[in-house]
Design a protein around this motif. Structure first.
Motif, PDB file in Angstrom:
ATOM      1  N   UNK A  66       4.699   4.601   1.265  1.00 58.26           N
ATOM      2  CA  UNK A  66       3.169   5.064   0.827  1.00 58.26           C
ATOM      3  C   UNK A  66       2.648   4.487  -0.312  1.00 58.26           C
ATOM      4  N   UNK A  67       3.628   3.427  -0.876  1.00 63.36           N
ATOM      5  CA  UNK A  67       2.559   2.609  -1.625  1.00 63.36           C
ATOM      6  C   UNK A  67       1.223   1.881  -1.557  1.00 63.36           C
ATOM      7  N   UNK A  68       0.236   1.994  -2.549  1.00 69.74           N
ATOM      8  CA  UNK A  68      -1.345   0.898  -1.941  1.00 69.74           C
ATOM      9  C   UNK A  68      -1.210  -0.562  -2.743  1.00 69.74           C
ATOM     10  N   UNK A  69       0.499  -1.167  -2.758  1.00 67.38           N
ATOM     11  CA  UNK A  69       0.138  -2.439  -2.934  1.00 67.38           C
ATOM     12  C   UNK A  69      -0.038  -3.115  -1.621  1.00 67.38           C
ATOM     13  N   UNK A 394      10.647  -9.201  -2.792  1.00 66.56           N
ATOM     14  CA  UNK A 394      10.297  -8.731  -4.284  1.00 66.56           C
ATOM     15  C   UNK A 394       9.098  -8.197  -4.801  1.00 66.56           C
ATOM     16  N   UNK A 395       7.542  -8.771  -3.829  1.00 66.09           N
ATOM     17  CA  UNK A 395       6.748  -8.441  -4.525  1.00 66.09           C
ATOM     18  C   UNK A 395       6.428  -6.652  -4.578  1.00 66.09           C
ATOM     19  N   UNK A 396       6.731  -5.960  -3.395  1.00 66.94           N
ATOM     20  CA  UNK A 396       6.724  -4.595  -2.788  1.00 66.94           C
ATOM     21  C   UNK A 396       8.109  -4.124  -2.320  1.00 66.94           C
ATOM     22  N   UNK A 397       8.543  -4.518  -3.134  1.00 64.32           N
ATOM     23  CA  UNK A 397      10.159  -3.974  -3.123  1.00 64.32           C
ATOM     24  C   UNK A 397       9.960  -2.371  -3.762  1.00 64.32           C
ATOM     25  N   UNK A 398      10.663  -1.207  -2.249  1.00 65.52           N
ATOM     26  CA  UNK A 398      10.173  -0.107  -2.738  1.00 65.52           C
ATOM     27  C   UNK A 398      11.115   0.272  -3.947  1.00 65.52           C
ATOM     28  N   UNK A 399      10.281   1.442  -5.040  1.00 62.94           N
ATOM     29  CA  UNK A 399      10.485   2.096  -5.759  1.00 62.94           C
ATOM     30  C   UNK A 399      12.328   2.414  -6.079  1.00 62.94           C
TER      31      UNK A 399
END
Length: 399
Positions: A66-69, A394-399
């Protein structure tokens, strides 16, 4: 299961793919077969593919979570107008065109990474894989055209990354440089106009070759006497053309220059100095000069946060011994610089093997890029693809 283990069974497939692309090279904006192959592979992996950006360019997008990253990874696809000299099974089948810079390898690397990313889906956000045409074509090449056609508006990226193989370093060695990494590259065409005549009566002519020769020598004083000696400057005369026979003074003489620097400010100084010197040298001999100053790729500048992030991933995956964090800047140029002017990011290098190193498996001796004896080192494919997949996670690691 980690990336390297999970992906290991696929390396041979992507090496075969790399060699297939090498066998069928295509010049800038003509990469129809390559782009079609890439699009088919990406769709089979579940990516949404958008074709026809800058002609033969395309983007494969994969969203998960669901991230906007978001992150962008770029590979170039074009070959060079060089006749291949290698006697290998996958040598170019197209006369006078070959992958002499390793873009076949870069394309296969990103597709292999696409496989690992899609298979694991260990990220939260959007991955945009940018397959770019025409990196070799100078200022009007593929990166600039993709941006002009709305690349980052259509596919927003929080950061964008690219890599290039580099002969002269051990295969699989990762090299980084924060901030200024590669030079701008400009092409300058200077036409000296005189008055032709008989070689026996030069006083009745205005000899443009004298003006051109004098200008060639004077141009070298720019680096030695005009620019700060701590700045890097290259002014090379690549072509000098005048006349057609020995006893006729020609009407005109033509110079073609390659001009490079690592500073945008110095770049402006160089244009002003070259214009002034050529104009005044011509006038001093009674001739005139027309200067066609063509700006090519800008200075390539990496951003610190993204560079440090990439270094951390490389170290985590491969250890400190295989990561060099502060290489010297290069006087070569890259049109990924246009993308870095629009978006934070990092351009990095991966070693392609020591120059002069012999490969018993292929029978080839490793050489520099843009050489008819060059070939991409397939030993680079697995570590580079592993790095890309790890960087995404790494850059889009799940929170």
């Amino acid at each position: 299961m980690d990336i390297k283990t999970r992906q290991a069974s696929h390396w041979d497939d992507y090496i075969a793919l790399r060699r297939d692309i090498h066998r069928h090279p295509e010049l800038g904006f003509e990469e129809h077969r390559t782009a079609g192959l890439v699009a088919d592979r990406l769709r089979a992996l579940g990516y949404t593919v958008t074709e026809g950006i800058a002609g033969t360019g395309l983007v494969g997008s994969l969203r998960h979570g669901a991230s906007a990253r978001s992150i962008g990874l770029r590979a170039d696809m074009d070959a060079l107008p060089i006749q291949e000299a290698n006697d290998i099974a996958w040598a170019s089948q197209t006369p006078n065109i070959m992958h002499a810079c390793g873009h076949d390898g870069h394309t296969a690397i990103l597709l292999a990474a696409a496989h690992a990313i899609a298979q694991r889906r260990a990220f939260d956000g959007t991955v945009n894989l940018i397959f770019q045409p025409a990196e070799e074509l100078g200022g009007g090449g593929g990166a600039r055209r993709m941006i002009e056609e709305g690349l980052f508006e259509r596919f927003p990226c929080d950061a964008v990354f690219a890599l290039h193989n580099m002969p002269g370093w051990p295969a699989g060695q990762f090299m980084f440089k924060d901030q200024v990494m590669m030079a701008s590259a400009d092409r300058v065409v200077v036409t000296f106009q005189g008055k032709g005549g008989h070689g026996a009566v030069p006083h009745r002519a205005v000899d443009p070759t004298i003006a051109a020769a004098s200008a060639i020598m004077a141009l070298q004083t720019i680096a030695s006497r005009t620019i700060d000696p701590l700045q890097s400057v290259v002014i090379s005369v690549g072509a000098l053309n005048a006349g057609s026979t020995y006893n006729v003074i020609p009407d005109s003489a033509r110079l073609e220059l390659s001009v490079r620097t690592l500073s945008a400010t110095v770049r402006d100084q160089l244009e002003a100095s070259i214009t002034r010197i050529c104009t005044l040298q011509a006038e001093s001999f009674g001739a005139s000069a027309h200067i066609d100053y063509q700006r090519g790729y800008p200075v390539l500048v990496n951003t610190t946060a993204e560079t440090q992030s990439a270094i951390a991933v490389a170290r985590q995956q491969f250890g400190d011994a295989r990561v060099v964090t502060d290489i010297d800047p290069l006087m070569g140029s890259e049109d990924f610089a246009y993308m870095l002017r629009e978006c934070p990011g990092c351009y990095l290098l991966i070693g392609n093997g020591q120059i002069g190193e012999h490969d018993d498996a292929t029978g080839l001796t490793n050489c520099m890029v843009h050489n008819p004896g060059y070939d991409f080192n397939d030993a680079c494919l697995a570590p580079a693809a592993t790095f890309w997949a790890a960087l995404v996670e790494h850059r889009l690691a799940p929170a």
